[in-house]
Write an enzyme that holds these catalytic residues in place. Structure first.
Site: not given
Ligand code: DX5
Ligand code: ZN
Length: 214
Positions: A7, A30, A32, A34, A63, A65, A136, A174
């Site tokens: 990620s 990956h 993220d 948001m 991903h 969010m 998750m 994740d």
């Molecule tokens: C959290 C993200 C993850 C995050 C995971 O909302 O969706 O992808 O980057 O980070 P680690 O591996 O540090 O838990």
């Molecule tokens: Zn993620």
């Protein structure tokens, strides 16, 4: 084969190209996204996905969010996403179905994501239209959180349904992955592991990616 999806949330955003090249040994990248509404954090959007597309051959696992992702899924596909996942909590069942159809219509892999408080059953209406299901193992919003081992029964139930009804579907996890928790999720049926801090915090990144394969 277990796939690793680093990620970039844990990368140095001022040196994103360098940090993407550092994980070339992985299977997916990956990303993220948001929106500060679905989750209490804001990260990156469509122009950054398009920029990343130019500097890596890795499939981009985006991903989302964000609230009502159906509004944006096509744009993320056109920006270069290969996999787009949407949260079942982010809209109505009808709109989630539409979002998945739009992603597939762009020739991309579509999937749903379940927050920790969302039961496995919430994925069932979408199982046949998904190429991936993401569970998750932390509350979405931030990297570096503690792994929730109590998500394993949910993962095991989803693995059972996938094997029965849609064996080509991937099962992704994740949050909180490290060289110990990776073994737990693999034993529970996951085949794609997202890892942010465990990858980018490692001295030897290719070595850590190998280690996370279990
Ligand atoms: C959290 C993200 C993850 C995050 C995971 O909302 O969706 O992808 O980057 O980070 P680690 O591996 O540090 O838990
Ligand atoms: Zn993620």
């Amino acid at each position: 084969m277990i796939k690793i999806a680093p990620s970039i949330l844990s990368a140095d955003f001022a040196n994103l190209e360098r940090d993407i090249r550092r994980v070339a040994a992985a299977d997916y990248l990956h990303v993220d996204v948001m929106d500060g509404s679905f989750v209490p954090n804001i990260t990156i959007g469509i122009p950054v996905v398009a920029a990343i597309r130019k500097v890596t051959e890795l499939p981009l696992d985006v991903h989302l969010m964000i609230d009502r992702p159906v509004r944006y899924v096509e744009q993320f596909c056109q920006a270069g996403a290969d996999i787009v996942t949407v949260h079942v909590e982010a809209d109505t069942q009808e709109n989630t179905r539409r979002a998945l159809a739009l992603i597939r219509g762009q020739g991309k892999r579509a999937g749903v994501v379940l927050k920790p408080g969302t039961p496995a059953e919430a994925a069932l209406p979408f199982l046949d239209s998904c190429g991936i299901i993401l569970v998750m193992t932390v509350e979405p919003g931030f990297g570096g959180q503690k792994f929730m081992a109590d998500m394993m029964p949910k993962l095991e139930r989803l693995r059972g349904w996938i094997d029965e009804r849609n064996p080509g579907c991937e099962l992704e996890v994740d949050g909180g992955m490290d060289p110990v928790t990776c073994k737990t999720v693999i034993a529970s049926g996951a085949n794609v592991l997202v890892a942010g801090s465990a990858v980018y915090g490692a001295e030897d990144i290719p070595g850590r990616i190998r280690e996370l394969r279990g």
